[in-house]
Write a protein that holds these residues in place. Structure first.
Motif, PDB file in Angstrom:
ATOM      1  N   LEU A 102       0.819  -1.221   0.000  1.00  0.00           N
ATOM      2  CA  LEU A 102       0.000   0.000   0.000  1.00  0.00           C
ATOM      3  C   LEU A 102       0.853   1.272   0.000  1.00  0.00           C
ATOM      4  CD1 LEU A 102      -2.966   0.878   0.015  1.00  0.00           C
ATOM      5  CD2 LEU A 102      -2.844   0.968   2.510  1.00  0.00           C
ATOM      6  N   PRO A 103       1.791   1.444   0.947  1.00  0.00           N
ATOM      7  CA  PRO A 103       2.606   2.667   0.886  1.00  0.00           C
ATOM      8  C   PRO A 103       3.470   2.742  -0.370  1.00  0.00           C
ATOM      9  CG  PRO A 103       3.442   1.182   2.578  1.00  0.00           C
ATOM     10  CD  PRO A 103       2.106   0.655   2.159  1.00  0.00           C
ATOM     11  N   LEU A 104       3.999   1.614  -0.831  1.00  0.00           N
ATOM     12  CA  LEU A 104       4.840   1.649  -2.027  1.00  0.00           C
ATOM     13  C   LEU A 104       4.037   2.060  -3.259  1.00  0.00           C
ATOM     14  CD1 LEU A 104       7.128  -1.475  -1.500  1.00  0.00           C
ATOM     15  CD2 LEU A 104       7.706   0.933  -1.195  1.00  0.00           C
ATOM     16  N   GLU A 105       2.788   1.614  -3.335  1.00  0.00           N
ATOM     17  CA  GLU A 105       1.948   2.012  -4.458  1.00  0.00           C
ATOM     18  C   GLU A 105       1.604   3.505  -4.369  1.00  0.00           C
ATOM     19  OE1 GLU A 105      -0.503   2.172  -7.809  1.00  0.00           O
ATOM     20  OE2 GLU A 105       1.144   0.849  -7.199  1.00  0.00           O
ATOM     21  N   GLY A 106       1.313   3.969  -3.147  1.00  0.00           N
ATOM     22  CA  GLY A 106       1.017   5.390  -2.987  1.00  0.00           C
ATOM     23  C   GLY A 106       2.201   6.271  -3.310  1.00  0.00           C
ATOM     24  N   ILE A 107       3.388   5.850  -2.920  1.00  0.00           N
ATOM     25  CA  ILE A 107       4.604   6.621  -3.219  1.00  0.00           C
ATOM     26  C   ILE A 107       4.889   6.594  -4.720  1.00  0.00           C
ATOM     27  CG2 ILE A 107       7.105   6.657  -2.847  1.00  0.00           C
ATOM     28  CD1 ILE A 107       6.457   5.518   0.013  1.00  0.00           C
ATOM     29  N   ARG A 108       4.664   5.432  -5.349  1.00  0.00           N
ATOM     30  CA  ARG A 108       4.877   5.337  -6.802  1.00  0.00           C
ATOM     31  C   ARG A 108       4.000   6.346  -7.546  1.00  0.00           C
ATOM     32  NH1 ARG A 108       2.340   4.011 -11.032  1.00  0.00           N
ATOM     33  NH2 ARG A 108       0.481   3.388  -9.852  1.00  0.00           N
ATOM     34  N   ARG A 109       2.732   6.423  -7.156  1.00  0.00           N
ATOM     35  CA  ARG A 109       1.839   7.356  -7.833  1.00  0.00           C
ATOM     36  C   ARG A 109       2.289   8.802  -7.645  1.00  0.00           C
ATOM     37  NH1 ARG A 109      -2.348   4.561  -5.285  1.00  0.00           N
ATOM     38  NH2 ARG A 109      -2.833   6.483  -4.155  1.00  0.00           N
ATOM     39  N   ARG A 110       2.741   9.122  -6.463  1.00  0.00           N
ATOM     40  CA  ARG A 110       3.180  10.494  -6.210  1.00  0.00           C
ATOM     41  C   ARG A 110       4.462  10.840  -6.961  1.00  0.00           C
ATOM     42  NH1 ARG A 110      -0.055   8.976  -2.387  1.00  0.00           N
ATOM     43  NH2 ARG A 110      -1.338  10.502  -1.259  1.00  0.00           N
ATOM     44  N   LEU A 111       5.270   9.837  -7.236  1.00  0.00           N
ATOM     45  CA  LEU A 111       6.489  10.066  -8.011  1.00  0.00           C
ATOM     46  C   LEU A 111       6.219  10.036  -9.514  1.00  0.00           C
ATOM     47  CD1 LEU A 111       9.010   7.882  -5.957  1.00  0.00           C
ATOM     48  CD2 LEU A 111       9.001  10.376  -6.123  1.00  0.00           C
ATOM     49  N   PRO A 117       9.651   2.174  -7.383  1.00  0.00           N
ATOM     50  CA  PRO A 117      11.115   2.245  -7.417  1.00  0.00           C
ATOM     51  C   PRO A 117      11.771   1.326  -6.393  1.00  0.00           C
ATOM     52  CG  PRO A 117      10.235   4.121  -6.228  1.00  0.00           C
ATOM     53  CD  PRO A 117       9.054   3.372  -6.762  1.00  0.00           C
ATOM     54  N   ILE A 118      10.970   0.759  -5.522  1.00  0.00           N
ATOM     55  CA  ILE A 118      11.507  -0.084  -4.446  1.00  0.00           C
ATOM     56  C   ILE A 118      10.884  -1.469  -4.563  1.00  0.00           C
ATOM     57  CG2 ILE A 118      11.677  -0.397  -1.948  1.00  0.00           C
ATOM     58  CD1 ILE A 118      11.454   2.707  -1.779  1.00  0.00           C
ATOM     59  N   SER A 119      11.732  -2.483  -4.637  1.00  0.00           N
ATOM     60  CA  SER A 119      11.255  -3.857  -4.820  1.00  0.00           C
ATOM     61  C   SER A 119      11.324  -4.630  -3.506  1.00  0.00           C
ATOM     62  CB  SER A 119      12.091  -4.571  -5.884  1.00  0.00           C
ATOM     63  OG  SER A 119      13.467  -4.525  -5.543  1.00  0.00           O
ATOM     64  N   ILE A 120      10.424  -5.621  -3.390  1.00  0.00           N
ATOM     65  CA  ILE A 120      10.349  -6.463  -2.186  1.00  0.00           C
ATOM     66  C   ILE A 120      10.458  -7.918  -2.613  1.00  0.00           C
ATOM     67  CG2 ILE A 120       8.998  -7.065  -0.136  1.00  0.00           C
ATOM     68  CD1 ILE A 120       7.409  -4.549  -0.486  1.00  0.00           C
ATOM     69  N   PRO A 139      18.383  -9.474  -6.779  1.00  0.00           N
ATOM     70  CA  PRO A 139      18.041  -9.240  -5.368  1.00  0.00           C
ATOM     71  C   PRO A 139      17.169  -7.989  -5.222  1.00  0.00           C
ATOM     72  CG  PRO A 139      20.387  -9.677  -5.631  1.00  0.00           C
ATOM     73  CD  PRO A 139      19.835  -9.487  -7.003  1.00  0.00           C
ATOM     74  N   PRO A 140      16.117  -8.051  -4.387  1.00  0.00           N
ATOM     75  CA  PRO A 140      15.242  -6.899  -4.197  1.00  0.00           C
ATOM     76  C   PRO A 140      15.893  -5.865  -3.273  1.00  0.00           C
ATOM     77  CG  PRO A 140      14.578  -8.663  -2.757  1.00  0.00           C
ATOM     78  CD  PRO A 140      15.709  -9.214  -3.587  1.00  0.00           C
ATOM     79  N   ASP A 141      15.277  -4.713  -3.162  1.00  0.00           N
ATOM     80  CA  ASP A 141      15.757  -3.699  -2.204  1.00  0.00           C
ATOM     81  C   ASP A 141      15.481  -4.144  -0.771  1.00  0.00           C
ATOM     82  OD1 ASP A 141      16.581  -1.567  -4.105  1.00  0.00           O
ATOM     83  OD2 ASP A 141      14.458  -1.617  -4.634  1.00  0.00           O
ATOM     84  N   LEU A 142      14.277  -4.680  -0.559  1.00  0.00           N
ATOM     85  CA  LEU A 142      13.858  -5.113   0.772  1.00  0.00           C
ATOM     86  C   LEU A 142      13.652  -6.622   0.751  1.00  0.00           C
ATOM     87  CD1 LEU A 142      11.101  -2.399   1.451  1.00  0.00           C
ATOM     88  CD2 LEU A 142      13.543  -2.252   1.956  1.00  0.00           C
ATOM     89  N   LEU A 143      14.401  -7.351   1.560  1.00  0.00           N
ATOM     90  CA  LEU A 143      14.287  -8.808   1.618  1.00  0.00           C
ATOM     91  C   LEU A 143      13.639  -9.205   2.936  1.00  0.00           C
ATOM     92  CD1 LEU A 143      14.921 -11.638   0.457  1.00  0.00           C
ATOM     93  CD2 LEU A 143      17.077 -11.540   1.739  1.00  0.00           C
ATOM     94  N   ILE A 144      12.557  -9.966   2.857  1.00  0.00           N
ATOM     95  CA  ILE A 144      11.844 -10.480   4.030  1.00  0.00           C
ATOM     96  C   ILE A 144      12.190 -11.953   4.171  1.00  0.00           C
ATOM     97  CG2 ILE A 144       9.559 -10.955   4.970  1.00  0.00           C
ATOM     98  CD1 ILE A 144       8.556  -8.522   3.331  1.00  0.00           C
ATOM     99  N   THR A 145      12.653 -12.344   5.354  1.00  0.00           N
ATOM    100  CA  THR A 145      13.108 -13.719   5.513  1.00  0.00           C
ATOM    101  C   THR A 145      12.939 -14.181   6.960  1.00  0.00           C
ATOM    102  OG1 THR A 145      14.947 -15.240   5.009  1.00  0.00           O
ATOM    103  CG2 THR A 145      15.522 -13.106   5.968  1.00  0.00           C
ATOM    104  N   THR A 146      13.400 -15.396   7.239  1.00  0.00           N
ATOM    105  CA  THR A 146      13.360 -15.994   8.575  1.00  0.00           C
ATOM    106  C   THR A 146      14.787 -16.305   9.018  1.00  0.00           C
ATOM    107  OG1 THR A 146      13.180 -18.228   7.660  1.00  0.00           O
ATOM    108  CG2 THR A 146      11.122 -17.059   8.104  1.00  0.00           C
ATOM    109  N   PRO A 147      15.011 -16.587  10.305  1.00  0.00           N
ATOM    110  CA  PRO A 147      16.374 -16.916  10.746  1.00  0.00           C
ATOM    111  C   PRO A 147      16.987 -18.085   9.985  1.00  0.00           C
ATOM    112  CG  PRO A 147      14.995 -16.456  12.647  1.00  0.00           C
ATOM    113  CD  PRO A 147      14.087 -16.471  11.450  1.00  0.00           C
ATOM    114  N   GLU A 148      16.180 -19.117   9.704  1.00  0.00           N
ATOM    115  CA  GLU A 148      16.709 -20.300   9.028  1.00  0.00           C
ATOM    116  C   GLU A 148      17.108 -19.998   7.589  1.00  0.00           C
ATOM    117  OE1 GLU A 148      14.674 -21.121  12.541  1.00  0.00           O
ATOM    118  OE2 GLU A 148      13.769 -20.222  10.740  1.00  0.00           O
ATOM    119  N   SER A 149      16.249 -19.279   6.873  1.00  0.00           N
ATOM    120  CA  SER A 149      16.565 -18.965   5.480  1.00  0.00           C
ATOM    121  C   SER A 149      17.742 -18.007   5.385  1.00  0.00           C
ATOM    122  CB  SER A 149      15.330 -18.355   4.795  1.00  0.00           C
ATOM    123  OG  SER A 149      14.322 -19.343   4.633  1.00  0.00           O
ATOM    124  N   LEU A 150      17.872 -17.100   6.342  1.00  0.00           N
ATOM    125  CA  LEU A 150      19.018 -16.195   6.335  1.00  0.00           C
ATOM    126  C   LEU A 150      20.317 -16.981   6.509  1.00  0.00           C
ATOM    127  CD1 LEU A 150      20.244 -13.366   6.327  1.00  0.00           C
ATOM    128  CD2 LEU A 150      19.837 -13.258   8.802  1.00  0.00           C
TER     129      LEU A 150
END
Length: 856
Positions: A102-111, A117-120, A139-150
């Protein structure tokens, strides 16, 4: 927040980010966001502690997104990871991905851009092979992961370049990681990531409930870095917490499970009908399944209205439940523990806790699932089915309302975690032993690691320690011999032995221990898993419940149970899980509550009921239930003062002999340490096998016929002298260390939970505790994994330090001889499932049996 303060806080954000936030949140930033943004902007380490629903996660991400937007406004940036977000739950990671859209889409529209511009990206154990390759290649800008996968990604050299640009690391629900080996594993991984990054990344820890903050911040950043701590309150005018306690028993009723269960279903029906969406915590997976199945029948609805959520259900099913929950499509979701962390559950407005959560911290986490918005009331209902549960619920609720969160302890240098990390490090390339030792000691859990322990772990992994004759694997060829080397070491360097060991690591990474399980499939759809030992006993036509639905077993093949849905009465599957005990702090509170009640009771039953109603805000029924319990205990025995231990002796009706119940102000782990030491002392004295039961607020020991103790014997049984050695002796005579060794050996990759080329047969790892453990003890008694077994059992499974401190305080010893178990012994010290503690040799037992059977 005043208007000028709100404007100042928003100035911390760049134009498009600030505009999106101001439009989306006209009330302005929460205190958590207002205080966090300047610190994150300054690139400092931060521990942000604030109640659930105050926007902590958005505070962390929005400041980082703002920085990325600023950098991209200046000119093109180098592609690659910029922020790594670590969650203890896979579901929480997917939830974060959805929320950030949601925030990334809102920021994209404003830009005015065609795409964000920011990937997840999300990398967990559920990520497909295609998505894993895509993440590695782009590789994305923001990576979401778990302790095991890291940990797994850090062992793969293809990721080396991606880590260089990481500037921030977010650890969510950090309090859930601090006190366990999962957290110790993550702490070392964070040091490895920091070593790969061009600059030491700033670390941000998020928590709703943690104490002391200094310990948690030390875990987050290690002992050598500084960390800012922000403890932000709820916004002004927030409704806060509403937590009620109810009893399912009436005064003068005995605990009768069918009666209380029928009342529980009726109460849950009322609660779910009065709330928009309810989250019901049932403590165990089996009870979650039963409640889901029966509540659907009670309400006359199906899975679309009442859903189950626990770790044994298929990941796709869990994600579908979370999406329905967030959309407000469910009337109720029933869970064991899997929803108690920060998953966004949308419009839920009531949390129901069936039974005790065990700690004030866990109570707050669970109740915080309701009203997960700043303006909403956090409503919780704690239902108690027995008088003992009701007493525990009173002190739990009071501690939660007062915010008395239990202090966290960081594990002290867990050697099995160290072994796994060393294999992971070696998988990525050659290491200097000195460099590796220095790196792991930069993490808080390993800060006290000795060089001798480190070198012993390297020697074990290199196959240099003693190997007992007869060591074997359950299925030769499917897994490595436990004595074979995983690494090579020479000249102060070490590296991985071969590619096969790397594959073993990738398949067995992590510290989460669980029993072997098999998939359950209906018409090609995977529903979830059940334990292999349970599945092995199923016969065609047997029925069980999973996902709240009746299943009929048809056949088993390739570690998959094939079943069909049925409306016939079905049984509950069994999952092995540790019993949830009270924290040390709540156990002490409960002992004080009982002791204070005894003082008030001297003025009469009506005085006690009035005290319970006025001081503890209990209704007439709840006060009557507790008054009956306390009065009965005083009539039969006594309510022990808080600074005492009450020992009750009474005949053992089942086995003959004598039972001794010890009542003490200790939680289950400390009570078990006391019980083991006491059993060891009695076992040596009589040379006979004993039966031990441990519980919150006490333990009991059954002595065989002809063995008795007196009041004069008690000081020698309850002494600090040789306490730790006696605990270990009591442990070695039982089964606990062997069971824990099995999990430690799997974490250290001495044995493999998931061997290459497939899994072991059902029950295949039982040989570790039954055969391998005694072999290792005999051949290499100072093996580092045996030392870790002793440390874990004493400090984590048990709580020997608390027990020893209590003994050192000199509690008064009280002794009573009774005709049978007292109400307190029946209520708190469960006589079911005693563990044998063996002191008698087989030859002595045979000789004694011969004497009994042979006429004089």
């Amino acid at each position: 927040m005043r208007g000028s303060d709100r404007s100042d806080a928003l100035l911390a954000l760049e134009g498009p980010v600030r505009d999106w936030f101001a439009e989306s949140f006209p009330g302005g930033p929460t205190p958590a966001q207002e205080q966090a943004w300047p610190i994150i902007n300054a690139g400092e380490n931060l521990l942000l502690v604030s109640p659930t629903g105050t926007g902590k996660t958005l505070a962390a991400f929005l400041a980082i997104i703002d920085r990325l937007v600023r950098e991209q406004a200046v000119g093109p940036t180098r592609p690659g990871l910029r922020c790594v977000y670590v969650s203890p739950l896979r579901s929480l990671g997917y939830d974060i991905e959805r929320n950030l859209a949601l925030p990334l889409e809102g920021i994209r529209r404003r830009l005015g851009l065609a795409k964000s511009p920011i990937s997840i990206g999300v990398r967990t154990g559920d990520t497909s092979a295609y998505q894993r390759r895509k993440l590695r290649d782009e590789p994305p800008d923001l990576l979401i992961t778990t302790p095991e996968s890291l940990s797994l990604m850090l062992s793969q050299s293809v990721w080396d370049e991606a880590w260089r640009g990481v500037g921030h690391i977010i650890v969510d629900e950090v309090h859930a990681l601090v006190p366990n080996k999962r957290g110790a594993d993550l702490a070392v991984s964070l040091e490895r990531l920091a070593r790969r990054s061009t600059a030491d990344p700033a670390r941000i820890g998020l928590s709703a409930t943690c104490r002391p903050a200094s310990t948690v911040s030390r875990f987050l950043v290690g002992p050598s870095r500084e960390c800012r701590i922000v403890e932000a309150p709820l916004p002004e005018g927030s409704p806060g917490l509403s937590l009620e306690v109810e009893s399912l028993l009436k005064p003068d009723e005995s605990s009768y499970r069918p009666l209380t269960y029928r009342r529980l279903l009726r109460r849950l029906r009322e609660a779910t009908r009065s709330a928009r969406t309810s989250v019901i915590f049932a403590n165990t997976r089996a009870f979650t399944e039963r409640l889901t199945h029966d509540l659907r029948k009670e309400l006359g609805v199906g899975p679309e209205a009442v859903a189950a959520h626990h770790s044994a259900l298929d990941a796709e099913r869990r994600r579908a439940v979370e999406a329905s929950l967030k959309a407000g499509e469910l009337k109720a979701v029933i869970t064991s523990t899997s929803l108690e962390l920060g998953v966004d559950i949308g419009q839920a407005d009531l949390s129901v806790l069936v039974g005790l959560p065990g700690s004030a911290s866990r109570c707050l986490q669970r109740v915080g699932r309701a009203g997960h918005r700043v303006e909403a009331v956090t409503r919780g209902l704690l239902l108690a089915a027995t008088p003992a549960e009701l007493a525990g619920a009173v002190v739990t609720a009071e501690a939660a309302r007062a915010g008395r969160v239990e202090p966290l302890r960081i594990p002290r240098a867990p050697l099995d975690v160290l072994c796994q990390q060393l294999i992971g490090m070696a998988s990525g390339g050659e290491w200097s032993s000195d460099d590796a030792f220095a790196l792991v000691r930069r993490s808080a859990p390993m800060a006290e690691l000795s060089r001798a322990d480190f070198d012993d772990c390297l020697s074990f992994l290199a196959g240099d320690l003693a190997a007992p004759p007869g060591a074997f694997e359950p299925e030769p060829g499917s897994a490595p011999r436990w004595t074979s080397p995983r690494i090579w070491k020479r000249g102060g360097l070490f590296g991985i032995k071969n590619r096969r060991v790397i594959r073993w690591f990738w398949s067995n990474v992590g510290t989460i221990t669980s029993e072997e399980s098999v998939r359950v499939q209906v018409d090609g759809e995977v529903i979830g898993t059940i334990e292999g030992a349970y599945a092995e006993r199923l016969q065609p036509g047997d029925r069980f419940i999973l996902d709240g639905r009746g299943m009929e077993f048809r056949r088993s093949e390739d570690l998959t149970v094939h079943a069909k849905f049925t409306s016939e009465e079905s049984n509950l599957p069994r999952w092995s899980s540790d019993r949830q005990g009270l924290s040390a702090e709540l156990a002490r509170d409960l002992a004080s509550f009982r002791s204070e009640a005894a003082k008030v009771l001297t003025e009469g039953p009506s005085a006690l009921r009035a005290w319970l109603a006025e001081t503890h805000d209990l209704g007439p029924d709840e006060a009557g239930v507790l008054e009956a319990l306390f009065a009965a205990q005083e009539q039969v025995s006594e309510i022990p003062p808080v600074d005492s231990v009450l020992v009750e002796e009474y005949p053992d009706p089942e086995e003959g002999g004598t039972l001794y119940a010890f009542h003490a102000p200790l939680g289950r782990p400390a009570s078990e340490a006391m019980g083991r030491a006491t059993a060891a002392r009695l076992g040596r004295r009589f040379g006979r096998d004993l039966r031990l039961v441990v519980a919150d607020l006490g333990w009991s020991i059954a002595l065989p016929e002809g063995s008795r103790i007196t009041r004069e014997d008690l000081p020698g049984l309850l002494t600090t002298t040789g306490f730790e050695n006696d605990v270990l002796d009591g442990l070695d005579r039982g089964e606990l260390p062997a069971r824990r060794f099995r999990h430690i050996a799997a974490t250290a990759l001495m044995v493999l939970r998931r061997p290459e080329g497939g899994r072991t047969r059902v029950g295949g790892l039982l040989w570790v505790s039954q055969r391998l453990y005694p072999l290792v003890k005999a051949a290499c008694p100072d093996h580092p994994l045996l030392r870790e077994t002793r440390r874990e059992v004493l400090e984590e499974t048990l709580d020997a330090p608390t027990a020893l401190d209590w003994l050192a305080s000199g509690p008064e010893v009280r002794f009573r001889v009774l005709d049978g178990p007292s109400p307190f012994a029946a209520a708190w010290i469960d006589p079911g499932g005693p563990e044998p503690v063996r002191f008698e040799s087989p030859a002595d037992a045979l000789r004694r049996l011969h004497e009994r059977l042979t006429p004089r």
